[in-house]
Design a protein around this motif. Structure first.
Motif, mmCIF file in Angstrom:
data_model
loop_
_atom_site.group_PDB
_atom_site.id
_atom_site.type_symbol
_atom_site.label_atom_id
_atom_site.label_comp_id
_atom_site.label_asym_id
_atom_site.label_seq_id
_atom_site.Cartn_x
_atom_site.Cartn_y
_atom_site.Cartn_z
ATOM 1 N N TRP A 243 -2.684 -7.484 -8.516
ATOM 2 C CA TRP A 243 -2.496 -6.233 -9.259
ATOM 3 C C TRP A 243 -1.083 -6.072 -9.800
ATOM 4 O O TRP A 243 -0.851 -5.228 -10.672
ATOM 5 N N ASP A 244 -0.114 -6.877 -9.315
ATOM 6 C CA ASP A 244 1.294 -6.647 -9.679
ATOM 7 C C ASP A 244 1.517 -6.714 -11.184
ATOM 8 O O ASP A 244 2.105 -5.813 -11.798
ATOM 9 N N LYS A 245 1.066 -7.825 -11.798
ATOM 10 C CA LYS A 245 1.285 -7.967 -13.244
ATOM 11 C C LYS A 245 0.520 -6.896 -14.019
ATOM 12 O O LYS A 245 1.007 -6.342 -15.012
ATOM 13 N N VAL A 246 -0.703 -6.604 -13.544
ATOM 14 C CA VAL A 246 -1.496 -5.582 -14.210
ATOM 15 C C VAL A 246 -0.777 -4.241 -14.171
ATOM 16 O O VAL A 246 -0.719 -3.500 -15.172
ATOM 17 N N GLU A 247 -0.196 -3.900 -13.034
ATOM 18 C CA GLU A 247 0.489 -2.613 -12.900
ATOM 19 C C GLU A 247 1.731 -2.554 -13.771
ATOM 20 O O GLU A 247 2.046 -1.511 -14.361
ATOM 21 N N ARG A 248 2.442 -3.670 -13.893
ATOM 22 C CA ARG A 248 3.615 -3.672 -14.781
ATOM 23 C C ARG A 248 3.178 -3.467 -16.238
ATOM 24 O O ARG A 248 3.843 -2.758 -17.002
ATOM 25 N N ASP A 249 2.085 -4.114 -16.613
ATOM 26 C CA ASP A 249 1.584 -3.926 -17.988
ATOM 27 C C ASP A 249 1.136 -2.493 -18.220
ATOM 28 O O ASP A 249 1.338 -1.921 -19.303
ATOM 29 N N ARG B 114 4.444 1.756 -7.246
ATOM 30 C CA ARG B 114 5.216 3.005 -7.177
ATOM 31 C C ARG B 114 5.724 3.402 -8.567
ATOM 32 O O ARG B 114 5.667 4.577 -8.948
ATOM 33 N N GLU B 115 6.181 2.406 -9.322
ATOM 34 C CA GLU B 115 6.678 2.686 -10.673
ATOM 35 C C GLU B 115 5.545 3.181 -11.578
ATOM 36 O O GLU B 115 5.733 4.091 -12.390
ATOM 37 N N LEU B 116 4.355 2.607 -11.404
ATOM 38 C CA LEU B 116 3.210 3.045 -12.184
ATOM 39 C C LEU B 116 2.857 4.500 -11.868
ATOM 40 O O LEU B 116 2.620 5.313 -12.768
ATOM 41 N N CYS B 117 2.843 4.847 -10.571
ATOM 42 C CA CYS B 117 2.521 6.219 -10.181
ATOM 43 C C CYS B 117 3.550 7.206 -10.730
ATOM 44 O O CYS B 117 3.208 8.271 -11.249
ATOM 45 N N GLU B 118 4.820 6.868 -10.618
ATOM 46 C CA GLU B 118 5.863 7.774 -11.097
ATOM 47 C C GLU B 118 5.808 7.930 -12.622
ATOM 48 O O GLU B 118 6.034 9.017 -13.156
ATOM 49 N N THR B 119 5.508 6.815 -13.312
ATOM 50 C CA THR B 119 5.394 6.896 -14.771
ATOM 51 C C THR B 119 4.254 7.818 -15.175
ATOM 52 O O THR B 119 4.382 8.644 -16.088
ATOM 53 N N TYR B 120 3.121 7.693 -14.500
ATOM 54 C CA TYR B 120 1.986 8.552 -14.818
ATOM 55 C C TYR B 120 2.292 10.013 -14.502
ATOM 56 O O TYR B 120 1.990 10.917 -15.287
ATOM 57 N N LEU B 121 2.918 10.260 -13.353
ATOM 58 C CA LEU B 121 3.265 11.638 -13.007
ATOM 59 C C LEU B 121 4.242 12.225 -14.020
ATOM 60 O O LEU B 121 4.241 13.429 -14.286
ATOM 61 N N GLY B 122 5.087 11.378 -14.576
ATOM 62 C CA GLY B 122 6.043 11.848 -15.569
ATOM 63 C C GLY B 122 5.378 12.396 -16.818
ATOM 64 O O GLY B 122 5.951 13.222 -17.526
#
Length: 1508
Positions: free
Chosen positions: A324-330, A368-376
């Motif tokens: 999931w790592d690469k998918v989450e970065r994308d 974590r970065e994906l979650c924070e980006t979405y919350l933003g």
């Protein structure tokens, strides 16, 4: 226009020489040529580029993993990379590339889908990166985007001849993709492998792909491919609709289906998919991305947001996973680029709570970065309370970083100054402002901050600026050291940003009203630069001062007076002469910001922009090379952020530098021009074309002195010097002739391999227009004399050459060129053009004219004589008939309509239909609406009060319908028009006052609506309803739609007692018949854009409800003619032509808003007027030609509104170039997708088959009309065409018509028919109308023959309308009708619910059977053949009797039901149900219903209350 640059020779394919390297080289060459060719040059070479696209099918396919290693397919990879790039750019740049070849479009799309599926398999393979070659992931992304672009390009097609077919291809392809996805979603968990799925299954596509060694199938070899194939096809479809297209409304149903299917795919991947996690994760991410792209455009944000929330909660629960790592970065990149704005606070809290409970470590960083980006994404939509709660949750969850920063910034902005000018509480923002002001005014101390909580934010800003202004008005700079001055300048530049938006990112959108930063700035800036000697004021200080000026200008919103503007321009000009480059560039950037400010003004002062460029022009001529170089850069920067006059001046300044002798300056100009081309996304020629009237004369003047500059410009434009001069002759020759520059003219003639005289004759109207608009003393006469002498010198016989002759040879085009200048924004140019028109009138007046030379009468006569030609030419320009026009040019042309109307005066009413059509067409184009409204007001203002009436309905309806599209300036112009009609002319409108649309829905028109209500105060509900119904039946679609909206409101909001009174008693009010007939006519109206009218009419019918048809009479307007003589009688043929003009053409001509269609109608009317022998002498009684009394009486018989519309066409010279249409194969009906296409094609084919001189003369003029969007004219002509062709005696044509009629009827009863319901119903109604017309003709001819025989025995009367072969024609047509099966017509009518017609045909069939049986029985009895008698007697007609019983029931004829029941031996249950219902024996009916249910297991459809 652009030079025509054909593509390279067509490519060598593998079949020709088998050289892949040659093919690849060809593709690369094509790509290079495609990117370097201007778009106008590509338009006319579309066929060659289409051939190129077809050859891309031969690109070698990639092998799936396991067949070949990735690094062993270098050749295939490079082929696909270059081929995809070539296809993408060709589809983007070549207009309508694939719109005309649906088979190729489908083949290419199939190839791309198959390629995506192969690449998807490679993505999971471990492929090491290689330099110079794309990896599987990059190549997949490119292929998927090209597939979507191909669909979008087809969907955006706007050409009327290609658009419908292209959009149908999109529907077919997308529906097939969605169908495949649906199939894959429904397969079992263990399906048989491999699977093969076809994207396009048509034989043509398969054959095209097979010829290229390709397959139209997607191969699925293992289960793990299924989610990848599903998500890949879904991504292509969603991305295709991810930007709102010009034709979006054609695909609303597909978009809705795609969105619904996306949810199913998401649920399948989330809950049901059992394949490997790696494939599922990638498919899930792809699905979310696709949904997000589509949702943010079409309003499915909430759906997409819920899917994201569900995915993130799942991921937080599962924790970090490597695949999931690469998918989450994308996905982080996707979210940051998206416009998704989730707003559910519960989703926000749920994710925060899950993050708080999760155990995070270093491996969790992508998640974590994906979650924070979405919350933003939630933050911009949160109010203050939600933000405070979110911050508390973040603190408790120990979440820091960008999300917390975004919330803090949002809180600061909310508490500070974001859109809140009335706050009164001390805010942190004010503390920042206080510190900034204190830093500027030091060593002074602020003494007013203690009571600043009493100020609003706006007052607080004003107080801060006042403090700075007062400080430097009374005291010098405290610290004159260079670093201190630089810091002061920087602080001064930061202050406007801080005052407007605090510490948030600087944006021009965050503005407050009346912020005068510049006045304060100048005082401080001058103080800084004047502090100390020049050694103290170093370059960094000057640069900082100019940078701060730019920031002040960016936030300046107050009105700027001329003195301050002059100070700023002079101040900047001094800086641009500074020896230091950084200072010059800083000053130049301030000039860019000044230009932006001028363009932000609601009304940009053109003279101020001209002043800016006068200073730039002076700097470009400066002796210092360095100053010229930086000024050229600044001119380019202005062009990037400019439009209109500023962009024109920027481009012209840079083009002028191409003739500079210094190569550095010339190179800088080229770089800046290329940067402008890239920034504005135009070709070089498209960028400069609107300003070629300035550029071309300058360059041609430089042709003798600086030929290199001209060549450099041609290289930049990618045209040859010959082409450039040829294309710009209309701009260059007028000035050369005006200057009497014979040497310059000779130079141009040599370049063109022509003579000066021939050049003049080719461009005469441009040259003469310029000459007549010269304003210097004697300039016009001098130029005209120069032209005359030049032509006389070149002519063999010059005795007849006169200026009036030259003017008369191009009078319409000459007038048009000058009229266009009436639309210029410069009032001086408008005045010059008006004077030029009067000069033309004086020169063109005949020598024996009785009108005084130069008089207003002479001027009016000229304009009135040629105004139709001028308006038609202007319309051709707007439609780009003779070349592409820029938006600015179209705006100028539109403004010229109004100014031309002012010059013509009230006589402009003669071309009112053309003007109204033009204005209505352009009204809905946002870039043109302001100019259209401006001319609309001028047009209405010059009309006499009696002439305004017919235009108030279309005007008000159009304005109300398009009000939301208007700019502020446009709304003011529209309000002026409405105010003029209501306030100034309301009392004089008379009955036309009823046609003004309801204005109550528009707040800005409240006072106008109140005045309108006052004028209508005495109206009764009956008057209001009558007015609405008359408007509903208007030929203008805009008026009809607006009146339908008002009628719906009236029916739902009016006094219920009044509505009830209309339908009270044994006989209803006559208005009921009017209401019902008007609504049904509106619901059945055909044409472009009638869907809205249909929906409103159906809604009104629903409100009205079921009304007893026996208590009112429907209004029927049947004005059709029966041509008894088949066009052999001159008088009858003339009457028919008059009927077409009066009852068909004039209404369409006056109401249409399609300029092209109106020109076709004008041509048809013009030709029919000539057929009727109408001449201009009818309206010009003073002429020398007399008019026969019979012709004049015929003319006077036309209604007034018809005469007003057609009078200008008596002198018109419309011409039509037509090409013979290819013969059609009958039947036509099955090959046409819609009713409209069918009736257009059939009518066009029949027009070519008419016989007889008069019939040919009449019908040939409709060739272009019947192929337009509106099929009303075609529908009216069709029965007359059919009758003429049948009567002509050609057996093949008669057989073809019979075949066509049978094809339509058989389609009605075919249960496997693929035709749409609309097509079947409308086509059947048309056929029934044809049959009725033929039967009417037969009856009329028989009656006429009977009268003739009664009056004259068996001799033909000389005055009879029936020709000698009428009986033969009658026999021929009657036999054709008899050969059409009555049973087929009865069944077809029954399917169309035309029960009365079905009953008539069925009764005729049964009667025919009875007559036949009686005859056969009698013959058998006479012959003693008992078996034949028994056979006749045993024939069973029970089925016919049952159908008759059913038809009587539908028609509510109980007597008929009783009578036919006696002939039915064994009544069916359905028969018994109908019989009991008709007699009211409901208990017996219920018993039959129950028995029917026991037998069939269903209640069926025949029982009205079976479910009670």
């Amino acid at each position: 226009m652009s030079s025509q640059i054909p593509p390279s020779s067509l490519p060598p394919t593998f079949q020709e020489n088998g050289e892949p390297a040659h093919f690849l080289s060809w593709m690369e060459g094509q790509l290079s040529e495609l990117l370097s060719t201007p778009k106008p040059g590509l338009k006319n070479t579309r066929a060659n580029w289409l051939t190129m696209a077809a050859n891309l099918l031969h690109i070698p396919a990639l092998a799936p993993p396991g067949v070949l290693p990735w690094n062993a397919m270098h050749e295939q990879i490079k082929f696909n990379e270059v081929g995809l790039a070539l296809l993408y750019n060709a589809a983007l740049r070549v207009p309508s590339l694939l719109a005309g070849d649906p088979v190729l479009a489908q083949a290419l799309f199939s190839m791309i889908c198959a390629l995506c599926c192969i690449l998807d398999l490679w993505v999971d393979a471990d492929v090491p990166p290689e330099e110079g070659y794309l990896g599987p992931s990059e190549l997949y992304t490119r292929a998927a985007s090209i597939g979507a672009a191909l669909l979008r390009g087809l969907g955006d097609e706007v050409l009327p001849e290609a658009g419908p077919q292209a959009r149908e291809v999109v529907r077919v392809l997308v529906n097939r993709c969605l169908s495949i996805i649906g199939e894959l979603l429904s397969i079992s968990e263990d399906p048989d492998m491999p699977m093969e799925l076809e994207i396009c299954s048509t034989p043509e596509v398969a054959a095209r792909l097979k010829a290229a060694s390709k397959t139209n199938k997607i191969s699925i070899t293992r289960v793990t491919q299924i989610p990848l194939v599903i998500s890949s096809l879904l991504e292509i479809c969603c991305t295709a609709f991810a930007s709102s297209t010009a034709n979006y409304w054609f695909f609303t149903d597909i978009v809705r289906d795609t969105a619904q299917l996306s949810l199913k795919v998401y649920d399948y991947l989330f809950y049901s998919c059992t394949v490997a996690e790696a494939a599922t994760s990638r498919a899930l991410a792809r699905t979310c991305t696709a949904m997000t792209a589509c949702a943010t455009v079409y309003g499915f944000d909430a759906v997409a947001a819920s899917c994201w929330t569900k995915l993130l909660l799942y991921r937080i629960e599962k924790g970090p996973e490597e695949h999931w790592d690469k998918v989450e970065r994308d996905l982080v990149i996707v979210l940051r680029a998206s416009k998704l704005r989730p707003s559910s606070h519960s989703d926000f809290r749920a994710i925060l709570k899950a993050m708080q409970d999760a155990a995070w470590d270093d491996s969790s960083q992508p998640l974590r970065e994906l979650c924070e980006t979405y919350l933003g994404l939630f933050v911009p939509a949160m109010d203050e309370h939600a933000l405070q709660n979110a911050k508390v949750l973040l603190d408790s969850a120990s979440i820091q970083g960008s999300l917390l920063t975004a919330i803090d910034n949002r809180l600061s902005n909310t508490l500070g100054n974001a859109d809140n000018l009335g706050g009164s509480t001390t805010r942190p923002w004010r503390v920042l402002v206080r510190d900034a002001v204190q830093a500027i005014i030091e060593p002074h101390v602020l003494d007013w901050m203690d009571d600043d909580d009493t100020l609003t934010d706006h007052d607080f800003v004003i107080r801060a600026l006042t403090e700075v202004d007062a400080r430097f008005a009374e005291h010098p700079v405290w610290n004159t050291a260079a670093p201190a001055l630089e810091t002061l300048a920087k602080n001064l530049g930061m202050l406007p940003c801080l005052l407007i938006h605090g510490e948030e990112e600087c944006t021009s959108k965050a503005q407050k009203p009346d912020m005068n930063f510049v006045a304060v700035y100048l005082k401080v800036a001058f103080t800084i630069l004047d502090s100390g000697d020049s050694s103290n004021t170093l370059e960094p200080v000057s640069a900082a001062v100019y940078e701060s000026l730019g920031k002040s200008l960016r936030h300046h919103t107050a009105v700027m007076d001329g003195r301050i503007f002059e100070d700023i321009v002079g101040f900047i000009a001094r800086g641009m002469k500074n020896p230091n480059r950084s200072v010059r560039l800083a000053a130049g950037r301030a000039l860019v910001d000044l230009t932006k400010f001028l363009q932000r003004l609601e009304v940009t002062p053109t003279e101020w922009i001209v002043v800016v460029f006068q200073n730039i022009s002076a700097l470009l001529k400066h002796a210092d090379l360095r100053i010229r170089e930086t000024t050229a850069i600044i001119a380019g920067q202005i062009g990037k952020n400019a439009c209109g006059v500023a962009l024109r001046e920027s481009i012209c300044a840079l083009v002028a530098l191409l003739c500079d002798e210094n190569p550095i300056i010339k190179g800088t100009a080229v770089l800046q021009l290329r940067a402008l081309v890239k920034h504005h996304k135009k070709s070089p020629y498209s960028l400069t074309a609107p300003y070629m009237n300035r550029i071309a004369p300058y360059l041609v003047n430089q042709l003798r002195t600086h030929p290199d500059g001209v060549q450099e410009c041609c290289r930049f434009l990618s045209v040859s010097q010959y082409d450039f001069i040829n294309l710009t002759l209309k701009y260059t020759l007028p000035q050369l002739f005006a200057e009497s520059d014979l040497k310059g003219l000779d130079a141009v003639a040599r370049e063109m391999n022509s003579s000066v005289a021939l050049l003049f004759l080719d461009q005469a109207h441009y040259i003469l227009a310029h000459a007549f608009m010269l304003q210097g003393p004697g300039q016009t006469n001098k130029t005209l004399q120069f032209i005359l002498n030049l032509l006389k010198a070149a002519a063999t016989d010059a005795s007849s050459l006169q200026i009036s002759t030259l003017v008369g040879s191009c009078i319409v085009l000459l007038l048009t060129e000058i009229v266009i200048c009436l639309g210029d924004e410069d009032p001086d140019v408008v005045d010059t053009a008006a004077k030029g028109l009067r000069k033309v009138a004086r020169q063109h007046a005949p020598s024996k004219s009785r009108l005084p030379s130069g008089s207003d009468e002479e001027f009016a006569a000229l304009l009135k004589e040629h105004m139709l030609g001028v308006i038609s030419t202007l319309n051709d320009m707007l439609q780009e008939v003779h070349g592409k026009q820029s938006i600015e040019a179209k705006q100028k042309i539109l403004r010229s309509f109004g100014e031309f109307a002012k010059q013509v005066g009230p006589a402009i009413i003669n071309v009112a239909p053309q003007i109204m059509a033009t204005l209505q067409t352009t009204l809905v184009v946002p870039q043109l609406s302001d100019a259209a409204l401006q001319s609309w007001h001028s047009f209405l203002g010059v009309l006499d009060p009696v002439d305004i009436g017919p235009h108030v309905g279309p005007t008000s309806a159009s304005f109300v319908a398009s009000w939301s599209l208007f700019s502020h300036r446009g709304r003011q112009a529209a309000k002026q028009c409405l105010d003029y009609m209501v306030f100034s002319r309301g009392q004089e409108l008379g009955p036309h006052l009823a046609e003004v649309a309801d204005l109550s829905s528009i707040p800005e028109l409240a006072d106008t609506n109140q005045a309108l209500a006052t004028l209508r105060a005495q109206w009764t509900p009956q008057q209001r309803l009558t007015a609405l119904l008359e408007r509903l039946e208007s030929d203008s679609l805009a008026v009809a739609i607006q009146s339908a909206i008002e009628l719906k409101a009236f029916l739902t909001e009016a006094d219920e007692s009044y509505i009830r009174s209309l339908t009270f008693g044994d006989a209803f009010d006559p208005l009921v018949g009017h209401l019902v007939s008007a609504l049904y006519r509106a619901a059945s109206r055909d044409g472009e854009g009638t869907e809205t009218l249909h929906d409103l009419a159906f809604a009104c019918i629903g409100v009205v409800g079921a009304i007893d048809p026996d208590r009112f009479e429907l209004r029927i307007n049947d004005n059709r003619m029966i041509m008894l003589s088949n066009f052999t009688d001159e008088r009858e043929s003339t009457d028919f032509a008059l009927h077409l003009i009066r009852d068909v053409l004039v209404g369409a001509f006056r109401s249409t808003s399609d300029i092209k269609y109106q020109s076709y109608l004008a041509y048809a009317i013009q030709q029919l007027l000539q057929f009727c022998k109408f001449t201009p002498a009818l309206v010009n009684p003073g002429g020398s030609h007399s008019v026969p009394i019979r012709v004049r009486n015929r003319w006077n018989s036309l209604p007034k509104h018809v005469l007003e519309a057609v009078s200008p066409l008596l002198e018109s010279r419309f011409s039509l170039e037509t090409r013979p249409l290819k013969p059609q194969t009958y039947p036509i009906y099955p090959s046409q997708a819609t009713y409209r296409q069918w009736i257009q094609v059939w009518t066009s084919d029949l027009i070519q088959k008419v016989s007889g001189e008069r019939a040919t003369q009449i019908f040939q003029v409709f060739i272009a009309v019947v192929r337009n969007k509106d099929v009303g004219v075609a529908h009216h002509l069709l029965p007359h065409l059919v009758l003429n062709v049948l009567a002509s005696g050609d057996d093949d044509n008669a057989g073809a018509i019979r075949t066509e009629i049978l094809a339509v009827l058989e389609d009605q009863v075919d249960p496997a028919s693929k035709s749409s319901e609309d097509k079947k119903l409308l086509s059947a109604q048309t056929v029934f109308m044809l049959l009725d017309h033929l039967n009417k003709w037969i009856r009329a001819v028989r009656q006429d023959i009977a009268r003739q025989q009664k009056a004259d025995g068996r001799r033909a009367s000389r005055n009879s309308q029936i020709s000698s072969d009428a009986a033969e024609q009658l026999l021929r047509i009657d036999s054709i009708l008899e050969n059409i099966d009555q049973g087929l017509m009865a069944n077809a009518a029954f399917q169309c619910k035309a029960y009365a017609r079905s009953l008539m045909n069925l009764e005729q069939q049964v009667i025919a059977y009875r007559i036949r049986d009686s005859k056969e029985k009698l013959d058998a009895e006479n012959a003693g053949a008992r078996d034949r008698v028994d056979a006749v007697m045993s024939r069973d007609y029970q089925g016919h009797f049952e159908r008759l019983h059913e038809l009587y029931a539908h028609l509510d004829e109980p007597d008929g039901m009783e009578g036919i029941s006696t002939m039915i031996i064994s009544p069916s249950l359905e028969h018994q149900i109908r019989q009991h219902e008709s007699t009211g024996t409901w208990t017996s009916a219920q018993s039959c219903w129950e028995a029917y249910y026991d037998v069939s297991g269903t209640w069926g459809t025949m029982i009205p209350c079976a479910h009670m």
